[in-house]
Design an enzyme around this catalytic site. Structure first.
Site, short mmCIF file in Angstrom:
data_model
loop_
_atom_site.label_atom_id
_atom_site.label_comp_id
_atom_site.label_asym_id
_atom_site.label_seq_id
_atom_site.Cartn_x
_atom_site.Cartn_y
_atom_site.Cartn_z
N GLU A 104 0.85 -1.19 0.00
CA GLU A 104 0.00 0.00 0.00
C GLU A 104 0.89 1.24 0.00
O GLU A 104 2.00 1.23 0.52
CB GLU A 104 -0.93 -0.06 1.22
CG GLU A 104 -1.86 1.12 1.43
CD GLU A 104 -2.82 1.43 0.29
OE1 GLU A 104 -2.35 1.52 -0.86
OE2 GLU A 104 -4.01 1.64 0.54
N ASP A 108 -3.58 6.30 6.05
CA ASP A 108 -4.03 7.54 6.70
C ASP A 108 -5.00 7.16 7.81
O ASP A 108 -4.60 6.90 8.93
CB ASP A 108 -4.64 8.45 5.64
CG ASP A 108 -5.06 9.81 6.19
OD1 ASP A 108 -4.82 10.07 7.38
OD2 ASP A 108 -5.65 10.61 5.44
P1 IMP Z 1 -7.11 5.68 4.39
O1 IMP Z 1 -8.21 4.74 4.07
O2 IMP Z 1 -7.59 6.91 5.09
O3 IMP Z 1 -5.97 5.01 5.13
O4 IMP Z 1 -6.56 6.24 3.02
C1 IMP Z 1 -5.69 5.51 2.24
C2 IMP Z 1 -5.65 6.01 0.82
O5 IMP Z 1 -5.94 7.39 0.72
C3 IMP Z 1 -4.26 5.82 0.27
O6 IMP Z 1 -4.14 4.59 -0.38
C4 IMP Z 1 -4.11 6.99 -0.65
O7 IMP Z 1 -4.55 6.61 -1.94
C5 IMP Z 1 -5.02 8.06 -0.11
N1 IMP Z 1 -4.27 9.05 0.70
C6 IMP Z 1 -4.25 9.20 2.04
N2 IMP Z 1 -3.46 10.19 2.43
C7 IMP Z 1 -2.94 10.71 1.29
C8 IMP Z 1 -2.00 11.79 1.02
O8 IMP Z 1 -1.47 12.49 1.92
N3 IMP Z 1 -1.70 12.01 -0.27
C9 IMP Z 1 -2.25 11.28 -1.30
N4 IMP Z 1 -3.11 10.26 -1.10
C10 IMP Z 1 -3.46 9.98 0.19
#
Ligand code: IMP
Ligand code: MG
Length: 185
Positions: A104, A108
């Site tokens: 991955e 975030d």
């Molecule tokens: P989560 O489900 O919040 O963990 O988000 C994960 C996904 O969001 C990652 O695979 C990224 O595609 C996108 N993402 C999260 N933070 C960022 C960032 O700072 N820049 C670009 N994409 C992000």
């Protein structure tokens, strides 16, 4: 593109060195598994952000592997998580009894990965291992067992080396912080 970057977090060289280390560790940890199953591991990349990371990581792994891709969505076209995870493209490989390594780009909230791990676990793999290039230092993160993390990064909006904002900046060779005025419009 470079003018939109507030600062560089990890250079091309730093990323290459870290990806090399992760590849070495994975090769060591899956040596026994690869002896038992000559097909080795199934390296799964989460499109589109992790594609560049997986392409580099695969070439640092010395045990046999297959590559497959999934596309999920938890983000819209902006910087805020929608909290909704959808499978847009599923694996082609039958992972029953296989050692799966998910690559991955960034964790975030962790929502995307925790959903993905649950979905893949229900298919009866021999094991599931998570490799994240970046993990954000946020307080509210879903509990994910992430064996390998490239870099613990600040909670800012990050682009480059596969990571985008509105599909841009993926081709930057380094990882950097996007200027807030770009996504705040
Ligand atoms: P989560 O489900 O919040 O963990 O988000 C994960 C996904 O969001 C990652 O695979 C990224 O595609 C996108 N993402 C999260 N933070 C960022 C960032 O700072 N820049 C670009 N994409 C992000
Ligand atoms: Mg993404």
């Amino acid at each position: 593109m470079h003018k939109d970057i507030a600062r560089v977090l990890y250079s091309r060289e730093q990323i290459a060195a870290r990806v090399h280390e992760i590849g070495e560790a994975l090769s060591r940890d899956f040596a026994d598994a690869a002896r038992e199953d000559e097909r080795g591991v199934v390296l799964v990349s989460v499109l589109r952000g992790a594609a560049i990371f997986m392409a580099d990581l695969a070439r640092e792994i010395t045990v046999p592997l297959e590559m497959d891709y999934m596309a999920v969505s938890s983000y819209g076209n902006g910087a805020k998580s929608s909290g909704v995870v959808r499978i847009l493209k599923d694996l082609t490989t039958d992972i029953k009894g296989r050692h799966v390594v998910i690559a991955e780009d960034i964790i975030d909230s962790g929502l995307t990965l925790s959903y993905l791990v649950k979905s893949l676990a229900s298919r009866g793999p021999a094991s599931i291992t998570v490799v994240a290039l970046l993990r954000k230092q946020t307080s509210a993160q879903a509990d994910i067992d992430c064996t390998y993390v490239g870099f613990e990064c600040p909670d800012e909006f990050i682009v480059g080396y596969g990571l985008d904002f509105a599909e841009r900046y993926r081709n930057l060779p380094y990882i950097g912080v996007l200027k807030p005025e770009i996504y705040e419009g």
